[in-house]
Design a protein around this motif. Sequence first.
Motif, PDB file in Angstrom:
ATOM      1  N   UNK A 163      -8.038  13.003  -7.111  1.00 42.62           N
ATOM      2  CA  UNK A 163      -8.846  13.999  -7.809  1.00 42.62           C
ATOM      3  C   UNK A 163      -9.546  13.393  -9.020  1.00 42.62           C
ATOM      4  N   UNK A 164      -9.142  12.185  -9.395  1.00 40.63           N
ATOM      5  CA  UNK A 164      -9.793  11.503 -10.508  1.00 40.63           C
ATOM      6  C   UNK A 164     -11.145  10.927 -10.094  1.00 40.63           C
ATOM      7  N   UNK A 165     -11.212  10.384  -8.890  1.00 41.65           N
ATOM      8  CA  UNK A 165     -12.462   9.783  -8.413  1.00 41.65           C
ATOM      9  C   UNK A 165     -13.141  10.623  -7.336  1.00 41.65           C
ATOM     10  N   UNK A 209      -8.737   0.536  -7.362  1.00 43.58           N
ATOM     11  CA  UNK A 209      -9.874   1.175  -8.021  1.00 43.58           C
ATOM     12  C   UNK A 209      -9.603   2.634  -8.375  1.00 43.58           C
ATOM     13  N   UNK A 210      -8.386   3.097  -8.108  1.00 43.71           N
ATOM     14  CA  UNK A 210      -7.995   4.461  -8.462  1.00 43.71           C
ATOM     15  C   UNK A 210      -7.096   4.496  -9.689  1.00 43.71           C
ATOM     16  N   UNK A 211      -6.914   3.374 -10.356  1.00 45.30           N
ATOM     17  CA  UNK A 211      -5.902   3.295 -11.417  1.00 45.30           C
ATOM     18  C   UNK A 211      -6.398   2.473 -12.598  1.00 45.30           C
ATOM     19  N   UNK A 212      -5.591   2.428 -13.663  1.00 45.80           N
ATOM     20  CA  UNK A 212      -5.938   1.686 -14.870  1.00 45.80           C
ATOM     21  C   UNK A 212      -5.164   0.372 -14.985  1.00 45.80           C
ATOM     22  N   UNK A 213      -4.487  -0.015 -13.934  1.00 43.38           N
ATOM     23  CA  UNK A 213      -3.750  -1.283 -13.900  1.00 43.38           C
ATOM     24  C   UNK A 213      -4.465  -2.311 -13.033  1.00 43.38           C
ATOM     25  N   UNK A 268       4.450  10.280  -9.174  1.00 42.89           N
ATOM     26  CA  UNK A 268       4.356  10.372 -10.629  1.00 42.89           C
ATOM     27  C   UNK A 268       3.195  11.230 -11.112  1.00 42.89           C
ATOM     28  N   UNK A 269       2.158  11.354 -10.290  1.00 48.48           N
ATOM     29  CA  UNK A 269       0.956  12.085 -10.718  1.00 48.48           C
ATOM     30  C   UNK A 269       0.464  13.033  -9.615  1.00 48.48           C
ATOM     31  N   UNK A 270       1.285  13.996  -9.233  1.00 57.30           N
ATOM     32  CA  UNK A 270       0.881  14.903  -8.154  1.00 57.30           C
ATOM     33  C   UNK A 270      -0.340  15.739  -8.506  1.00 57.30           C
ATOM     34  N   UNK A 271      -0.632  15.864  -9.794  1.00 55.77           N
ATOM     35  CA  UNK A 271      -1.825  16.619 -10.195  1.00 55.77           C
ATOM     36  C   UNK A 271      -3.110  15.854  -9.890  1.00 55.77           C
ATOM     37  N   UNK A 272      -2.998  14.546  -9.680  1.00 53.40           N
ATOM     38  CA  UNK A 272      -4.175  13.713  -9.424  1.00 53.40           C
ATOM     39  C   UNK A 272      -4.252  13.170  -7.998  1.00 53.40           C
ATOM     40  N   UNK A 319       0.834  -1.205   0.000  1.00 50.06           N
ATOM     41  CA  UNK A 319       0.000   0.000   0.000  1.00 50.06           C
ATOM     42  C   UNK A 319       0.867   1.253   0.000  1.00 50.06           C
ATOM     43  N   UNK A 320       1.893   1.245   0.841  1.00 50.26           N
ATOM     44  CA  UNK A 320       2.776   2.414   0.904  1.00 50.26           C
ATOM     45  C   UNK A 320       3.469   2.651  -0.439  1.00 50.26           C
ATOM     46  N   UNK A 321       3.958   1.574  -1.052  1.00 52.24           N
ATOM     47  CA  UNK A 321       4.623   1.688  -2.348  1.00 52.24           C
ATOM     48  C   UNK A 321       3.681   2.286  -3.392  1.00 52.24           C
ATOM     49  N   UNK A 322       2.454   1.782  -3.455  1.00 47.14           N
ATOM     50  CA  UNK A 322       1.485   2.267  -4.440  1.00 47.14           C
ATOM     51  C   UNK A 322       1.187   3.745  -4.222  1.00 47.14           C
ATOM     52  N   UNK A 323       0.928   4.113  -2.981  1.00 42.72           N
ATOM     53  CA  UNK A 323       0.611   5.512  -2.669  1.00 42.72           C
ATOM     54  C   UNK A 323       1.784   6.420  -3.031  1.00 42.72           C
ATOM     55  N   UNK A 324       2.989   6.006  -2.688  1.00 45.87           N
ATOM     56  CA  UNK A 324       4.156   6.836  -2.976  1.00 45.87           C
ATOM     57  C   UNK A 324       4.383   6.981  -4.476  1.00 45.87           C
ATOM     58  N   UNK A 325       4.201   5.904  -5.231  1.00 45.91           N
ATOM     59  CA  UNK A 325       4.382   5.986  -6.676  1.00 45.91           C
ATOM     60  C   UNK A 325       3.305   6.843  -7.332  1.00 45.91           C
TER      61      UNK A 325
END
Length: 315
Positions: A97-99, A132-136, A77-81, A67-73
């Motif tokens: 900000x996407x959901x 559920x916040x991503x496209x992967x 990589x996408x600070x705008x979202x 979870x920490x790895x996912x949140x940090x990445x």
Amino acid sequence: MNGRYEVKPGMMAFGTCFGNGEADGQVFQIDENFAHYRQAKLLARAERLSKYYQTHKYSKAVAGAIARLIVELLTQDHPQYFDYQKSTANTLIFRSRLTQETLWLDADWQLQQVENSSVFPAYSSTLDALASQMQEDLTVICRGRDGCNWLSAVHLCYPNHWAAEEKIGKNFAEIHQPVAGMEKINRRADAIANTMISCKPMVRFAWGLSTDTRLNHHPAPPPNLSVNQWQGRDFDAQNPQLYLRIERQVIWGLPEYEAALFTIRTYFRDCSLIKKDSLLRFKLCAAIESMSPESLFYKGLVDSKASILNWLNEV
């Protein structure tokens, strides 16, 4: 591109340039199709969450590290979202900000509550919520003290003819046993799993052919749909629809936790456009021609190989 269909690890250093700019250096790639991918995940979850999300011996420590790895990445990589912060109550707050959803996590990265979410069913874990916040799609492989490995978690809403429920808890060799041409690789299965966990991040690609662009090709169709309607492997020469289904797979090891995150991002390329490029058309036809009978069966191309090749070679 070498005109042969091959089954091999094909792992390259993560960040290798493939001509996609900064996206090549991102684990999670976000594009203009986010809403479509998100809707496909929500539909899959609503059908039956356990059909698409499974865990087995997924320890609290590993779950927290992933979870920490996912949140940090995501936030890097996408600070705008995405952003996250620590609250005064030893709680982590992650916002998308996407959901428009906000996830509240405890100090161990376990999901506590969700704001501004109407998803059904409600998120069952941090991994479920983050996926559920991503496209992967996401999978996690773990390794035990005795060297054994197993699929510890899988969130697979865009399956390409395989099922989370059938693979969870199995080791690398067992997971890939049905794959035609995997015999040599499976003899090195433990070594490959160890590489995934111990080495620096890597990326690889896999491809196949599909007659539609539906992301979800679970082996079992939802209620009220026939297998033929669902499977996406029914080429019609009178109304030809054919796509390269490409998976970008990223492997990010966490050796200190004896685990690795494995992401799967699905893309499609319209073969009617490939037809117009003489070199690409030649390479694709040669690759299809090179497939063994076992690979053709595994890829669902036994009945359609000839008609697909005829269509591709029409100018």
